[in-house]
Design a protein around this motif. Structure first.
Motif, PDB file in Angstrom:
ATOM      1  N   MET A   1     -27.775 -76.065-103.493  1.00 25.42           N
ATOM      2  CA  MET A   1     -29.324 -75.917-104.950  1.00 25.42           C
ATOM      3  C   MET A   1     -29.333 -76.953-104.767  1.00 25.42           C
ATOM      4  N   LEU A   2     -29.712 -78.430-104.874  1.00 24.66           N
ATOM      5  CA  LEU A   2     -29.181 -79.772-104.993  1.00 24.66           C
ATOM      6  C   LEU A   2     -30.487 -80.781-105.941  1.00 24.66           C
ATOM      7  N   ASP A   3     -31.500 -79.772-105.789  1.00 26.07           N
ATOM      8  CA  ASP A   3     -33.118 -80.886-106.335  1.00 26.07           C
ATOM      9  C   ASP A   3     -34.029 -80.281-107.222  1.00 26.07           C
ATOM     10  N   ASP A   4     -33.680 -79.969-108.636  1.00 31.23           N
ATOM     11  CA  ASP A   4     -34.827 -79.476-109.815  1.00 31.23           C
ATOM     12  C   ASP A   4     -35.807 -79.712-109.627  1.00 31.23           C
ATOM     13  N   ARG A   5     -36.097 -80.735-108.817  1.00 30.58           N
ATOM     14  CA  ARG A   5     -37.428 -81.403-108.587  1.00 30.58           C
ATOM     15  C   ARG A   5     -38.921 -80.432-107.887  1.00 30.58           C
ATOM     16  N   ASP A   6     -38.055 -79.745-106.667  1.00 23.34           N
ATOM     17  CA  ASP A   6     -38.366 -78.543-106.422  1.00 23.34           C
ATOM     18  C   ASP A   6     -39.972 -79.097-105.613  1.00 23.34           C
ATOM     19  N   ASP A   7     -39.785 -79.964-104.672  1.00 22.51           N
ATOM     20  CA  ASP A   7     -40.845 -80.405-104.997  1.00 22.51           C
ATOM     21  C   ASP A   7     -41.206 -80.852-103.452  1.00 22.51           C
ATOM     22  N   THR A   8     -40.175 -80.367-102.093  1.00 20.39           N
ATOM     23  CA  THR A   8     -39.687 -80.484-100.868  1.00 20.39           C
ATOM     24  C   THR A   8     -41.081 -78.996-100.192  1.00 20.39           C
ATOM     25  N   ALA A   9     -41.477 -79.565 -98.370  1.00 18.21           N
ATOM     26  CA  ALA A   9     -42.599 -78.617 -98.810  1.00 18.21           C
ATOM     27  C   ALA A   9     -41.645 -77.039 -98.267  1.00 18.21           C
ATOM     28  N   SER A  10     -40.544 -77.620 -97.979  1.00 18.95           N
ATOM     29  CA  SER A  10     -40.075 -75.598 -97.925  1.00 18.95           C
ATOM     30  C   SER A  10     -40.124 -74.930 -99.346  1.00 18.95           C
ATOM     31  N   ALA A  11     -40.058 -75.909-100.060  1.00 20.84           N
ATOM     32  CA  ALA A  11     -40.122 -75.353-101.289  1.00 20.84           C
ATOM     33  C   ALA A  11     -41.355 -74.818-101.890  1.00 20.84           C
ATOM     34  N   ALA A  12     -42.758 -75.511-101.512  1.00 11.67           N
ATOM     35  CA  ALA A  12     -43.725 -74.878-101.173  1.00 11.67           C
ATOM     36  C   ALA A  12     -44.145 -74.387-100.634  1.00 11.67           C
ATOM     37  N   GLN A  13     -43.729 -73.934 -98.738  1.00 11.60           N
ATOM     38  CA  GLN A  13     -43.411 -72.270 -97.865  1.00 11.60           C
ATOM     39  C   GLN A  13     -43.140 -71.721 -98.228  1.00 11.60           C
ATOM     40  N   PHE A  14     -41.991 -71.256 -98.913  1.00 11.45           N
ATOM     41  CA  PHE A  14     -41.301 -70.657 -99.543  1.00 11.45           C
ATOM     42  C   PHE A  14     -41.156 -69.615-101.133  1.00 11.45           C
ATOM     43  N   GLU A  15     -42.995 -69.989-101.285  1.00 12.53           N
ATOM     44  CA  GLU A  15     -42.821 -69.192-102.738  1.00 12.53           C
ATOM     45  C   GLU A  15     -42.454 -67.390-102.954  1.00 12.53           C
ATOM     46  N   GLU A  16     -42.713 -67.025-101.170  1.00 13.74           N
ATOM     47  CA  GLU A  16     -41.955 -66.152-101.692  1.00 13.74           C
ATOM     48  C   GLU A  16     -41.478 -65.904-100.394  1.00 13.74           C
ATOM     49  N   ALA A  17     -39.885 -65.559-100.637  1.00 10.88           N
ATOM     50  CA  ALA A  17     -39.122 -65.444-100.003  1.00 10.88           C
ATOM     51  C   ALA A  17     -38.080 -64.737 -99.779  1.00 10.88           C
ATOM     52  N   VAL A  18     -36.925 -64.150 -98.808  1.00  7.71           N
ATOM     53  CA  VAL A  18     -35.470 -63.451 -99.080  1.00  7.71           C
ATOM     54  C   VAL A  18     -35.082 -63.649-100.153  1.00  7.71           C
ATOM     55  N   SER A  19     -34.603 -63.236-101.044  1.00  7.65           N
ATOM     56  CA  SER A  19     -33.037 -63.277-101.604  1.00  7.65           C
ATOM     57  C   SER A  19     -33.510 -64.891-102.891  1.00  7.65           C
ATOM     58  N   TRP A  20     -34.315 -65.334-102.422  1.00  3.50           N
ATOM     59  CA  TRP A  20     -34.523 -66.365-103.375  1.00  3.50           C
ATOM     60  C   TRP A  20     -35.854 -67.397-102.973  1.00  3.50           C
ATOM     61  N   PRO A  21     -36.835 -66.846-103.826  1.00  4.48           N
ATOM     62  CA  PRO A  21     -37.523 -67.012-104.318  1.00  4.48           C
ATOM     63  C   PRO A  21     -37.986 -68.173-104.774  1.00  4.48           C
ATOM     64  N   ARG A  22     -39.645 -69.221-104.725  1.00  5.70           N
ATOM     65  CA  ARG A  22     -39.618 -70.681-105.761  1.00  5.70           C
ATOM     66  C   ARG A  22     -39.298 -69.980-106.940  1.00  5.70           C
ATOM     67  N   GLY A  23     -39.875 -68.948-107.644  1.00  2.22           N
ATOM     68  CA  GLY A  23     -39.733 -68.918-109.117  1.00  2.22           C
ATOM     69  C   GLY A  23     -38.336 -68.432-109.304  1.00  2.22           C
ATOM     70  N   ASN A  24     -37.291 -67.984-109.136  1.00  2.00           N
ATOM     71  CA  ASN A  24     -36.817 -67.667-109.070  1.00  2.00           C
ATOM     72  C   ASN A  24     -35.646 -69.579-109.422  1.00  2.00           C
ATOM     73  N   ASN A  25     -36.056 -70.206-107.896  1.00  2.00           N
ATOM     74  CA  ASN A  25     -35.193 -71.495-108.707  1.00  2.00           C
ATOM     75  C   ASN A  25     -35.777 -72.037-109.676  1.00  2.00           C
ATOM     76  N   ARG A  26     -36.730 -72.067-109.322  1.00  2.00           N
ATOM     77  CA  ARG A  26     -37.187 -73.206-111.180  1.00  2.00           C
ATOM     78  C   ARG A  26     -36.700 -72.194-112.186  1.00  2.00           C
ATOM     79  N   PHE A  27     -36.697 -70.703-112.123  1.00  2.00           N
ATOM     80  CA  PHE A  27     -36.248 -70.528-113.921  1.00  2.00           C
ATOM     81  C   PHE A  27     -34.868 -70.647-113.784  1.00  2.00           C
ATOM     82  N   ALA A  28     -33.897 -70.509-112.691  1.00  2.00           N
ATOM     83  CA  ALA A  28     -33.184 -71.014-112.976  1.00  2.00           C
ATOM     84  C   ALA A  28     -32.174 -72.683-113.165  1.00  2.00           C
ATOM     85  N   TRP A  29     -33.116 -73.852-112.622  1.00  2.00           N
ATOM     86  CA  TRP A  29     -33.008 -75.120-112.928  1.00  2.00           C
ATOM     87  C   TRP A  29     -33.636 -74.896-114.571  1.00  2.00           C
ATOM     88  N   LYS A  30     -34.779 -74.409-114.631  1.00  2.00           N
ATOM     89  CA  LYS A  30     -35.147 -73.911-115.976  1.00  2.00           C
ATOM     90  C   LYS A  30     -33.529 -74.090-117.283  1.00  2.00           C
TER      91      LYS A  30
END
Length: 310
Positions: A184-213
């Motif tokens: 987990m390296l980039d708080d900017r969360d602006d890559t193509a894969s970040a946008a592609q996996f709004e829903e994902a097994v284990s760690w969806p994008r919303g969780n990533n944003r929550f954790a960085w905040k």
């Protein structure tokens, strides 16, 4: 949740037999998730002796091969995952014992404080304090200080990457290798894969944003030690192994980080696992792809302890 059509068939079969692995951190009870995660920890293997030590108020969990003699051993300094907001060393007992038993090495896992109660820089400072203590007490621990590697999974791998930068810039401890598993390296969360996996097994994008905040709080000028993808100078870092699944938020930031390490002259090996979700090897280690991934990690660490190109 609808599983991705490209999901590895063995992972799919295993997931369909289990309760859902994903949850929404924005609506979940964080305290309850922490309790549930602690209750689900798997024990270490029978060939690993485990003990806890007090490193000046910081708990370190020490793993040593059963039957090891008095000779100093190479050591993996490990940082657990959980988005910097969940987890404890015990959650990786089983995984770490695989490394210890396969390589005859030691491992030390740090019980760092968690966000949001303890935001940056506290978790990273804890990790650095534990690393310094390990290096300074190497002889008493039975650690070979010339064969000290760092590693982690997910947020723990991101912390490990930040720790490598910190150790470089502060002049030590000297690190032989870094094992970065789906970091987990980039708080900017602006890559193509970040946008592609709004829903994902284990760690969806919303969780990533929550954790960085939770980790960064109100920081506006984010330091490179907090988000290593922001670092412009990656030279002088230890050789690295980076792996990630191709069906996860971190895919692109991890691939780019590996390429940038190589461009900076750092020996690096990168594995993109097809059909794999975030943390698949830890969640489902007995699947064929889970076993292959673990075997590759063990071999990379074996080479890393020796030194030189991996």
């Amino acid at each position: 949740m609808t599983l991705h059509p490209n999901l590895d068939p063995d992972l799919r079969a295993a997931l369909e037999a289990l309760p859902p692995l994903s949850y929404d951190l924005n609506t979940a009870d964080l305290a309850e998730i922490r309790r549930a995660r602690a209750a689900a920890c798997l024990p270490p293997g029978a060939g690993t002796k485990v003990s806890d030590v007090d490193a000046d108020g910081l708990r370190l969990r020490v793993y040593r091969p059963a039957g090891a003699g008095d000779e100093p051993l190479p050591c993996l300094y490990w940082i657990h995952g959980g988005g910097m907001i969940i987890g404890l060393p015990e959650m990786d007992d089983s995984r770490i014992s695989r490394f210890v038993e396969a390589l005859g090495c030691m491992a030390i896992s740090v019980d760092y404080r968690l966000a949001p109660e303890h935001p940056y820089p506290i978790p990273l400072d804890d990790c650095y304090r534990g690393l310094l203590w390990t290096a300074e007490n190497a002889a008493a621990l039975g650690v070979d200080p010339d064969r000290l590697a760092i590693g982690g999974n997910s947020a723990g791998a991101g912390l490990a990457a930040g720790l490598a930068l910190l150790a470089r810039d502060r002049g030590g401890p000297r690190l032989r290798f870094q094992l970065l598993l789906c970091p987990m390296l980039d708080d900017r969360d602006d890559t193509a894969s970040a946008a592609q996996f709004e829903e994902a097994v284990s760690w969806p994008r919303g969780n990533n944003r929550f954790a960085w905040k939770a980790y960064l709080g109100d920081l506006t000028d984010v330091p490179v030690y907090a988000a290593p993808a922001r670092a412009t100078d990656l030279s002088g870092l230890p050789p690295a192994y980076v792996d990630v699944g191709d069906l996860e938020v971190f895919r692109d930031e991890d691939a780019l980080y590996a390429l940038r390490l190589a461009a900076a002259g750092v020996p690096v090996e990168f594995h993109l696992w097809p059909g794999a979700f975030h943390g698949f090897a830890g969640a489902l280690p007995d699947t064929p792809i889970g076993r292959r991934s673990t075997a590759e990690q063990i071999e990379a660490l074996r080479r890393g302890f020796v030194g030189g190109d991996i």
